[in-house]
Design an enzyme around this catalytic site. Structure first.
Site, PDB file in Angstrom:
ATOM      1  N   GLU A 271       0.827  -1.214   0.000  1.00 45.04           N
ATOM      2  CA  GLU A 271       0.000   0.000   0.000  1.00 45.04           C
ATOM      3  C   GLU A 271       0.855   1.254   0.000  1.00 45.04           C
ATOM      4  O   GLU A 271       0.661   2.157  -0.821  1.00 45.04           O
ATOM      5  CB  GLU A 271      -0.926  -0.005   1.218  1.00 45.04           C
ATOM      6  N   ASP A 275       1.245   4.014  -3.044  1.00 40.14           N
ATOM      7  CA  ASP A 275       0.825   5.400  -2.866  1.00 40.14           C
ATOM      8  C   ASP A 275       1.942   6.373  -3.206  1.00 40.14           C
ATOM      9  O   ASP A 275       1.742   7.351  -3.948  1.00 40.14           O
ATOM     10  CB  ASP A 275       0.378   5.632  -1.422  1.00 40.14           C
ATOM     11  N   SER A 465      -6.827   1.735  -4.553  1.00 38.09           N
ATOM     12  CA  SER A 465      -5.592   2.246  -3.956  1.00 38.09           C
ATOM     13  C   SER A 465      -4.648   2.764  -5.033  1.00 38.09           C
ATOM     14  O   SER A 465      -3.780   3.586  -4.740  1.00 38.09           O
ATOM     15  CB  SER A 465      -4.888   1.151  -3.156  1.00 38.09           C
ATOM     16  N   ASP A 508     -15.232  10.142 -20.522  1.00 34.82           N
ATOM     17  CA  ASP A 508     -16.471   9.635 -19.950  1.00 34.82           C
ATOM     18  C   ASP A 508     -16.459   8.106 -19.971  1.00 34.82           C
ATOM     19  O   ASP A 508     -16.232   7.484 -21.002  1.00 34.82           O
ATOM     20  CB  ASP A 508     -17.661  10.170 -20.747  1.00 34.82           C
ATOM     21  N   ASP A 530     -22.069   9.096 -12.908  1.00 32.88           N
ATOM     22  CA  ASP A 530     -22.725   7.888 -12.427  1.00 32.88           C
ATOM     23  C   ASP A 530     -21.980   7.361 -11.207  1.00 32.88           C
ATOM     24  O   ASP A 530     -20.805   7.702 -11.004  1.00 32.88           O
ATOM     25  CB  ASP A 530     -22.795   6.820 -13.517  1.00 32.88           C
TER      26      ASP A 530
END
Length: 558
Positions: A271, A275, A465, A508, A530
């Site tokens: 993680e 990041d 993540s 989109d 959405d």
């Protein structure tokens, strides 16, 4: 996670954002399970020494919170004549602070159990008090008994000093939002990167993203630009893996500018590496912080509150923050969510942008007979920007989190977009979700087969993540462009997303959906906003050229 290629195990220890199942709230008597912390089970093995110490956080009732909420929209909406007129944290604290009478009463009560004023650490504005006290003092204050807990699966591991049943002093009940640190036990995470098989070749690399998102050679130039990733519960990054990542993908060789808190490069996690590597790859040459509250504060307490308190107290806190953590919204007490919302609003009023990953379980449909979608928090907060997942420039990731909050109502800036989605004929049956809730995600980015370096090996990972630091780094580049022209940073982004850009400058996402359980199809990605992909993925070139100009023109003529 076993990696046979190096015969080494990398333990990716991920915190749930809030240790939700045993969170304390202010009440006459507060009870937590003696054996369960979310999905982890704990056993009492004895009593700690009365001289052992714990840190307790007191959330003091605040003044002028309605003013803060209005101020956030005032400085963040391009419709407002005060757009971009941000305030620093000191100025905010002159309006939003702990009630003086509540601060004084807390000090009096603490003094009555032998806790001196010098032991109390306050935030700016004195709305949080962090108090280190002995177990003996804590037992007297809360009329309780502390016990030593250990994880049933790791009985020789860490010990946690907790009081399952305790009472808030009656004279403090009306002066505190909650007390944190007495009973909470760590729980399992809800958002974490998924390491794919070693033989998989990841499709998503920095070079790929520069091309797909029309970033080209854009790099930071302003000394005022800054960005950060938040890390919790001993998730550390490796500087050597970062250097290999930068060399492997021909990036500028840059170090993390500042490490706040603890970092053990020899105990790196997927993680934290993900990041750091991707926010720096997108926000090239921009000052980057690694903000770690991973020291397992308070004998196992995950440090989300510590992160908030620390950053709100820093005059130089970075302009953009990315956090790839979250938990089930309904498992978090209302008092806690409301109070953290105030802290998020402070970030926005100060001109800072907060990004949170939207989750990795689709709509997470739950219930045996009365099945419902399960929203994630803080992604569901109306004061942050939630980032969902995609697999291409037109298709969403089917495990990307998204939906509608059961706690926060639809914010004004989002009502038009939400109404359009609900009227599209493409929404699932409304029995599954709250049609009057805050919809998320707001935007999305690639979340599958993202290449990182971990223990010296290139490795593909999946998860939102990936998406949060990718999008955060791109916004840092847009901030840099504005700052270089003497303009303010973008700050809280959502009013601009929904009121000005409305999908302009975005790819989109119109294919796919985010199911999350048996017979739960989730939300479809459609034209426009959405709850599977938000407004879509960034076209940096268009946003920098036309999006920022559109923002300036909107401001000028509104």
């Amino acid at each position: 996670i076993k990696m046979a290629a190096r015969k080494k195990t990398v333990f990716c220890v991920f915190a749930s954002l809030l240790l939700a199942a045993s969170m304390s709230v202010v009440a006459e008597t507060l009870v937590a399970s003696t054996a369960v912390g979310g999905d982890f089970k704990y056993t009492i093995i004895g009593k700690p020494s009365g001289l052992a110490e714990v840190d307790i956080i007191f959330a003091i009732k605040q003044t002028n919170t309605e003013w803060l909420k209005s101020k956030l929209y005032e400085v963040s909406s391009p419709k407002s004549p005060h757009y971009g007129m941000y305030m620093n944290f000191d100025a905010i604290a002159r309006y939003v602070h702990g009630r003086p009478q509540s601060v004084q009463l807390l000090e009096d009560v603490l003094r009555s159990v032998g806790i001196a004023k010098q032991q109390i650490r306050y935030t700016i504005g004195r709305d949080f008090a962090v108090v280190r006290m002995t177990i003996s003092s804590a037992e007297k204050l809360f009329n309780t008994d502390y016990y030593t807990f250990t994880d049933q699966e790791d009985p020789k591991g860490k010990h946690y000093f907790k009081a399952p049943n305790y009472t808030i002093p009656h004279q403090l009940k009306e002066h505190l939002d909650f007390v944190f640190g007495v009973s909470e036990l760590p729980t399992k995470p809800r958002i974490k990167p998924i390491l794919r098989d070693t033989g998989d070749e990841g499709d998503v690399t920095p070079e790929f993203l520069y091309k797909e998102y029309n970033i080209g050679n854009a790099m930071g130039n302003s000394s005022r630009s800054s960005q950060a990733v938040a890390s919790f519960l001993k998730q550390y990054f490796s500087p050597s893996d970062l250097r290999l990542f930068q060399k492997g993908y021909k990036l500028p060789l840059r170090n993390v500018s500042k490490i706040i808190g603890e970092n053990d490069p020899g105990d790196e996690g997927a993680e934290a590496n993900l990041d750091v590597q991707y926010i720096m790859a997108m926000g090239r040459k921009i000052e980057t912080w690694f903000v770690s509250t991973s020291q397992v504060a308070n004998h196992g307490q995950e440090g989300f509150l510590t992160w908030i308190i620390d950053q709100v107290n820093r005059t130089d806190s970075p302009l953009v923050h990315s956090a790839s953590y979250g938990d089930i919204e309904d498992s978090i007490p209302a008092d806690y969510k409301n109070r953290v919302e105030v802290e998020f609003q402070k970030f926005g009023v100060s001109g800072r942008t907060l990004f949170f990953a939207s989750g990795d379980s689709g709509v997470d449909c739950r219930g045996l007979f009365d099945r419902k979608f399960t929203p994630m928090w803080p992604a569901s907060s109306p004061s942050v920007t939630a980032v969902g997942g995609t697999v291409s420039l037109d298709q969403c990731w089917n495990d990307g989190g998204g939906g509608f909050s059961n706690f926060f109502p639809t914010p004004d800036y989002q009502k038009e977009a939400v109404s359009a989605f609900l009227a599209s004929g493409q929404a699932p049956p409304t029995k599954y979700f709250n049609t009057s809730g805050r919809g998320y995600p707001d935007v999305s980015a690639f979340s599958v087969s993202c290449m990182i370096y971990i223990i010296g090996i290139p490795w593909p990972v999946d998860g939102t993540s990936c998406a949060s630091p990718i999008f955060a780094g791109i916004i840092s580049l847009l901030n840099d462009a504005r700052l270089s022209e003497g303009k303010p940073p973008l700050g809280f982004l959502n009013p601009t997303l929904y009121e000005v850009w409305k999908g302009k400058g975005f790819f989109d996402i119109t294919k796919g959906s985010n199911p999350g359980g048996l017979l739960c199809e989730g939300f479809k990605a459609i034209t426009g906003w959405d709850p599977a992909s938000g407004w879509g993925s960034p076209n940096f070139g268009d946003l920098k050229k036309d999006g920022l100009q559109l923002l300036d023109n909107f401001k000028q003529f509104s």
